[in-house]
Write a protein that holds these residues in place. Structure first.
Motif, PDB file in Angstrom:
ATOM      1  N   GLY A 170       6.318   5.839  -9.078  1.00 17.83           N
ATOM      2  CA  GLY A 170       4.952   6.137  -9.507  1.00 17.83           C
ATOM      3  C   GLY A 170       4.350   7.308  -8.768  1.00 17.83           C
ATOM      4  O   GLY A 170       3.688   8.166  -9.362  1.00 17.83           O
ATOM      5  N   CYS A 171       4.559   7.383  -7.439  1.00 18.05           N
ATOM      6  CA  CYS A 171       3.862   8.406  -6.649  1.00 18.05           C
ATOM      7  C   CYS A 171       4.779   9.177  -5.709  1.00 18.05           C
ATOM      8  O   CYS A 171       4.315  10.102  -5.036  1.00 18.05           O
ATOM      9  CB  CYS A 171       2.735   7.753  -5.845  1.00 18.05           C
ATOM     10  SG  CYS A 171       3.316   6.624  -4.565  1.00 18.05           S
ATOM     11  N   CYS A 204       0.110   3.614  -4.960  1.00 25.26           N
ATOM     12  CA  CYS A 204      -0.293   3.743  -6.364  1.00 25.26           C
ATOM     13  C   CYS A 204      -0.284   2.428  -7.131  1.00 25.26           C
ATOM     14  O   CYS A 204      -0.659   2.392  -8.294  1.00 25.26           O
ATOM     15  CB  CYS A 204       0.628   4.744  -7.064  1.00 25.26           C
ATOM     16  SG  CYS A 204       2.298   4.132  -7.326  1.00 25.26           S
ATOM     17  N   CYS A 206       3.600  -0.870  -4.571  1.00 23.11           N
ATOM     18  CA  CYS A 206       3.391   0.313  -3.735  1.00 23.11           C
ATOM     19  C   CYS A 206       1.953   0.326  -3.221  1.00 23.11           C
ATOM     20  O   CYS A 206       1.008   0.175  -4.002  1.00 23.11           O
ATOM     21  CB  CYS A 206       3.668   1.563  -4.574  1.00 23.11           C
ATOM     22  SG  CYS A 206       3.296   3.102  -3.722  1.00 23.11           S
ATOM     23  N   CYS A 250       9.007   5.462  -4.369  1.00 26.61           N
ATOM     24  CA  CYS A 250       8.275   4.867  -5.491  1.00 26.61           C
ATOM     25  C   CYS A 250       8.303   5.849  -6.660  1.00 26.61           C
ATOM     26  O   CYS A 250       8.002   7.034  -6.491  1.00 26.61           O
ATOM     27  CB  CYS A 250       6.844   4.583  -5.057  1.00 26.61           C
ATOM     28  SG  CYS A 250       5.736   4.193  -6.428  1.00 26.61           S
TER      29      CYS A 250
HETATM   30 ZN   LIG Z   1       3.658   4.532  -5.469  1.00 23.01          ZN
END
Ligand SMILES: [Zn+2]
Length: 350
Positions: free
Chosen positions: A122-123, A9, A6, A120
């Motif tokens: 993660g973010c 992040c 990504c 994503c």
């Molecule tokens: Zn991300």
């Protein structure tokens, strides 16, 4: 090998993957059928052409702006989506979740019509499009601006090369185990016919007897005229000798890593690039004919051997949208003879 992460992040979004050529049949699946993944595991490919939304009507776009998008003849709509989208097998995606309100599809899956439908983990950024609806090869398309490519810790195997075409596993049989024509072949032949129409400027051709005529003859009859003054067409490529004098048009494989058509050294004559797996079959078809034998056993004859594998009931019909999409993407379609061709039933379909 590489991984894609990504851009926001840094979360890794793929397994380690190596680049290969974009499959010829990428955008051309069979109507209302579920398909397997487009890509082999641990591989990725890049589509240099704009794909997906936003779409704009050709009449609003105009000829010059459409040509800059890689469309050289009138079509209903032109993609102004991202170039260089990266495609992987869904099984090689990591740490992505579907965005529920973006999961439109026609009937059996999602098709990405509203743009990225994977975020994503993660973010939360929208980073990719999953497509698995009927009629589509199963894919995950990473948005080129939303990801970064990094080297993987895994060592890279040697990249695919011309030598791979000799391996038995590279040849794609034209007939599926259930007796239907291979969807990959139907798409590949549609694409090849567009290149053949462009290379000959819509003139008759003569195919060599044997597998090329058996497998491509019906398609050639569908898309090209018959008559005198025909161009000769023969397969050529690594490991087979090119006829002398050189045939007018060579059916050549695309490189398995770059997709570039093969050429004899120093040659600048007409070539028609073909899916390398399809080409490998045409160049080295093996012993059995893929075409149905005529007639059946008399009813009184009892068989005690295994039945023959099923054969297609009719000749291979190329994927017509694959043909059209490819032909309008070739600058040659703007020539005077092919301008007329675009108004014919051969182009528009019956
Ligand atoms: Zn991300």
């Amino acid at each position: 090998m590489e991984v894609f992460a990504c851009a926001g992040c840094g979360t890794e979004l793929t397994a380690p993957v190596s680049r290969v050529a974009l499959p010829v049949h990428t955008h051309h699946g069979g109507w209302e059928e579920l398909h397997p993944p487009l890509m082999e595991p641990a591989t990725y490919a890049v589509d240099p052409r704009p794909t997906g939304p936003p779409w704009r009507r050709w009449e609003d776009v105009g000829e010059d702006a459409a040509a800059r998008q890689g469309v050289y003849a009138p079509v209903y709509s032109v993609s102004f989506g991202a170039r260089n989208r990266i495609v992987i097998a869904p099984g090689d995606s990591r740490s992505m979740a579907l965005i529920p309100e973006k999961c439109e599809g026609y009937c059996r899956g999602v098709d990405g019509r509203a743009g990225p439908n994977l975020a994503c983990e993660g973010c939360g950024r929208a980073v990719a499009i999953r497509m698995d609806d009927c009629g589509l090869w199963q894919t995950v398309w990473l948005e080129p601006d939303a990801v970064v490519r990094r080297p993987s810790a895994l060592p890279t195997a040697s990249p695919p090369d011309w030598g791979d075409l000799k391996q038995a596993g590279h040849r794609v049989p034209p007939v599926e185990p259930d007796g239907s024509w291979s969807r990959r072949w139907e798409a590949a032949v549609g694409v090849a016919m567009a290149h053949l129409v462009a290379a000959t400027d819509n003139r008759p051709v003569t195919l060599p007897a044997g597998p090329v005529a058996e497998l491509l003859g019906h398609a050639v009859g569908r898309y090209l005229p018959t008559g005198p003054g025909s161009r000769s067409v023969e397969p050529a490529g690594p490991g087979i000798r090119t006829s002398r004098p050189r045939p007018d048009v060579l059916l050549v494989p695309r490189h398995p890593l770059t997709g570039t058509p093969w050429r004899p050294s120093g040659d600048d004559g007409a070539v028609v690039p073909v899916d390398s797996g399809v080409w490998a079959y045409l160049a080295h078809p093996g012993e059995t004919s893929p075409m149905p034998a005529t007639g059946v056993l008399p009813e009184v004859v009892l068989r005690d051997d295994y039945p023959l594998p099923p054969h297609p009931r009719c000749a291979l019909v190329p994927h017509h949208e694959a043909f059209q999409d490819t032909l309008v993407g070739l600058p040659a379609v703007r020539g005077p003879r092919l301008r007329g061709y675009r108004d014919t039933e051969r182009f528009t379909g019956p």
